[in-house]
Design a protein around this motif. Structure first.
Motif, PDB file in Angstrom:
ATOM      1  N   ARG A   2       0.840  -1.201   0.000  1.00 45.04           N
ATOM      2  CA  ARG A   2       0.000   0.000   0.000  1.00 45.04           C
ATOM      3  C   ARG A   2       0.876   1.252   0.000  1.00 45.04           C
ATOM      4  NH1 ARG A   2      -4.603  -0.188   4.420  1.00 45.04           N
ATOM      5  NH2 ARG A   2      -5.096   1.719   3.256  1.00 45.04           N
ATOM      6  N   THR A   3       0.434   2.231  -0.764  1.00 47.36           N
ATOM      7  CA  THR A   3       1.164   3.488  -0.796  1.00 47.36           C
ATOM      8  C   THR A   3       0.635   4.409   0.295  1.00 47.36           C
ATOM      9  OG1 THR A   3      -0.394   4.367  -2.429  1.00 47.36           O
ATOM     10  CG2 THR A   3       1.632   3.363  -3.263  1.00 47.36           C
ATOM     11  N   SER A   4       1.498   5.253   0.819  1.00 50.04           N
ATOM     12  CA  SER A   4       1.106   6.166   1.877  1.00 50.04           C
ATOM     13  C   SER A   4       0.262   7.302   1.299  1.00 50.04           C
ATOM     14  CB  SER A   4       2.340   6.751   2.555  1.00 50.04           C
ATOM     15  OG  SER A   4       3.064   7.567   1.640  1.00 50.04           O
ATOM     16  N   ARG A   5      -0.425   7.998   2.201  1.00 51.29           N
ATOM     17  CA  ARG A   5      -1.255   9.132   1.762  1.00 51.29           C
ATOM     18  C   ARG A   5      -0.389  10.199   1.095  1.00 51.29           C
ATOM     19  NH1 ARG A   5      -6.334  10.732   3.056  1.00 51.29           N
ATOM     20  NH2 ARG A   5      -6.463   9.112   4.656  1.00 51.29           N
ATOM     21  N   GLN A   7       2.391   9.765  -0.514  1.00 49.39           N
ATOM     22  CA  GLN A   7       2.812   9.286  -1.832  1.00 49.39           C
ATOM     23  C   GLN A   7       1.661   9.372  -2.825  1.00 49.39           C
ATOM     24  OE1 GLN A   7       5.890   8.425  -2.957  1.00 49.39           O
ATOM     25  NE2 GLN A   7       4.873   8.364  -4.954  1.00 49.39           N
ATOM     26  N   GLN A   8       0.445   9.065  -2.356  1.00 49.22           N
ATOM     27  CA  GLN A   8      -0.719   9.191  -3.228  1.00 49.22           C
ATOM     28  C   GLN A   8      -0.926  10.642  -3.647  1.00 49.22           C
ATOM     29  OE1 GLN A   8      -3.925   7.524  -0.916  1.00 49.22           O
ATOM     30  NE2 GLN A   8      -3.386   5.411  -1.405  1.00 49.22           N
ATOM     31  N   ASP A   9      -0.753  11.561  -2.698  1.00 53.89           N
ATOM     32  CA  ASP A   9      -0.896  12.981  -3.012  1.00 53.89           C
ATOM     33  C   ASP A   9       0.164  13.416  -4.021  1.00 53.89           C
ATOM     34  OD1 ASP A   9      -2.073  15.696  -2.435  1.00 53.89           O
ATOM     35  OD2 ASP A   9      -0.023  16.076  -1.748  1.00 53.89           O
ATOM     36  N   LYS A  10       1.384  12.931  -3.835  1.00 53.99           N
ATOM     37  CA  LYS A  10       2.466  13.261  -4.758  1.00 53.99           C
ATOM     38  C   LYS A  10       2.155  12.755  -6.159  1.00 53.99           C
ATOM     39  CE  LYS A  10       7.477  12.723  -5.346  1.00 53.99           C
ATOM     40  NZ  LYS A  10       8.720  12.131  -4.764  1.00 53.99           N
ATOM     41  N   THR A  11       1.608  11.535  -6.235  1.00 57.01           N
ATOM     42  CA  THR A  11       1.267  10.960  -7.541  1.00 57.01           C
ATOM     43  C   THR A  11       0.127  11.732  -8.194  1.00 57.01           C
ATOM     44  OG1 THR A  11       1.966   8.764  -6.793  1.00 57.01           O
ATOM     45  CG2 THR A  11       0.538   8.860  -8.733  1.00 57.01           C
ATOM     46  N   ARG A  12      -0.864  12.103  -7.400  1.00 56.70           N
ATOM     47  CA  ARG A  12      -1.977  12.902  -7.936  1.00 56.70           C
ATOM     48  C   ARG A  12      -1.458  14.209  -8.545  1.00 56.70           C
ATOM     49  NH1 ARG A  12      -7.335  12.560  -6.703  1.00 56.70           N
ATOM     50  NH2 ARG A  12      -7.438  14.835  -6.564  1.00 56.70           N
ATOM     51  N   ARG A  13      -0.576  14.863  -7.831  1.00 58.24           N
ATOM     52  CA  ARG A  13      -0.016  16.122  -8.331  1.00 58.24           C
ATOM     53  C   ARG A  13       0.795  15.900  -9.608  1.00 58.24           C
ATOM     54  NH1 ARG A  13       0.361  20.504  -4.642  1.00 58.24           N
ATOM     55  NH2 ARG A  13      -0.798  20.090  -2.717  1.00 58.24           N
ATOM     56  N   LEU A  14       1.533  14.806  -9.643  1.00 54.47           N
ATOM     57  CA  LEU A  14       2.310  14.485 -10.843  1.00 54.47           C
ATOM     58  C   LEU A  14       1.393  14.259 -12.040  1.00 54.47           C
ATOM     59  CD1 LEU A  14       4.909  13.695 -12.340  1.00 54.47           C
ATOM     60  CD2 LEU A  14       4.631  11.374 -11.416  1.00 54.47           C
TER      61      LEU A  14
END
Length: 246
Positions: A2-5, A7-14
């Motif tokens: 599972r990815t951390s919150r 990391q998920q936020d970072k991916t969303r921004r990317l």
């Protein structure tokens, strides 16, 4: 795994940044979710874990920018001591400053929503809840220190102000004046009229007429890129200012 919150936020921004860059170069219709995902270094299906459709991705950009504008405003030194109009204007200026870097994309997104208004059916404009709460907080603070008269419709007024921000953004997209001078004047005059109305207490009567009427009239007036709207606002501010000073 599972990815951390974070990391998920970072991916969303990317994903959003990648999408904006691709859509600016290729157009919204000419860009696919697969292209965005691959350019962001994701698997073909992974992008759908973050955004179910290209349209939802576009709308999410504005949700992100609303949050970023609030953070930018919050980082302004001494802003808590600003007068109500200054704080409202700071928030709007912060948002437009962020949108300026992506103005071409913002214009395309605006056209997309105009072509398919059903995209917003059953949901608020992206970022509206954040903006509404920010305006409510400003109004309550101004009321607490006696800067404005008690307002019986603060949540409704906060919602109208959030809608107003999107109206200003649409006006700004069409503004061809030097350094967007007409938009700056529009914001200054319209917020000045609002604050004077709040100080006089007349806003309670206006809001009692119904938010729908105010929204529809605002949308119509903001289509005017000539001097008529600005002249009308200047006249209203002079009249209200004279009434408050009596």
């Amino acid at each position: 795994m599972r990815t951390s919150r974070s990391q998920q936020d970072k991916t969303r921004r990317l994903i959003l940044r990648t999408a904006v860059d691709l859509m600016t170069a290729q157009g919204i219709d000419g860009t696919t979710m697969k292209q965005i995902g691959r350019a962001a270094g994701l698997g073909d299906a992974t992008i759908y874990n973050y955004f179910p459709s290209k349209e939802k991705l576009v709308l999410a950009y504005f949700e992100l920018q609303a949050g970023e504008a609030l953070a930018l405003m919050g980082g302004t030194k001494g802003q808590q001591a600003f007068a109500l109009q200054e704080r409202m204007q700071l928030l709007i200026d912060s948002l437009l400053e962020l949108l300026l870097a992506d103005r071409e994309f913002v214009a395309m997104a605006h056209q997309m929503v105009q072509r398919a208004p059903m995209l917003l059916l059953g949901q608020a404009m992206p970022g509206k809840k954040l903006l509404q709460q920010a305006f409510v907080d400003m109004l309550e603070q101004a009321e607490a220190v006696g800067e404005i008269a008690p307002c019986a419709f603060t949540p409704s007024l906060g919602g109208l102000l959030a809608d107003y921000v999107y109206g200003v953004a649409a006006y700004w997209l069409k503004d061809e004046s030097d350094e967007f001078g007409n938009t700056t004047q529009l914001i200054d005059l319209s917020l000045g009229v609002l604050v004077l109305a709040l100080q006089s207490g007349i806003i309670n009567k206006l809001l009692d007429l119904g938010g729908f009427m105010l929204r529809s009239q605002l949308a119509r007036l903001l289509q005017d890129q000539g001097g008529g709207l600005l002249d009308l606002l200047a006249l209203a501010r002079r009249g209200l200012s004279a009434g408050v000073q009596r």
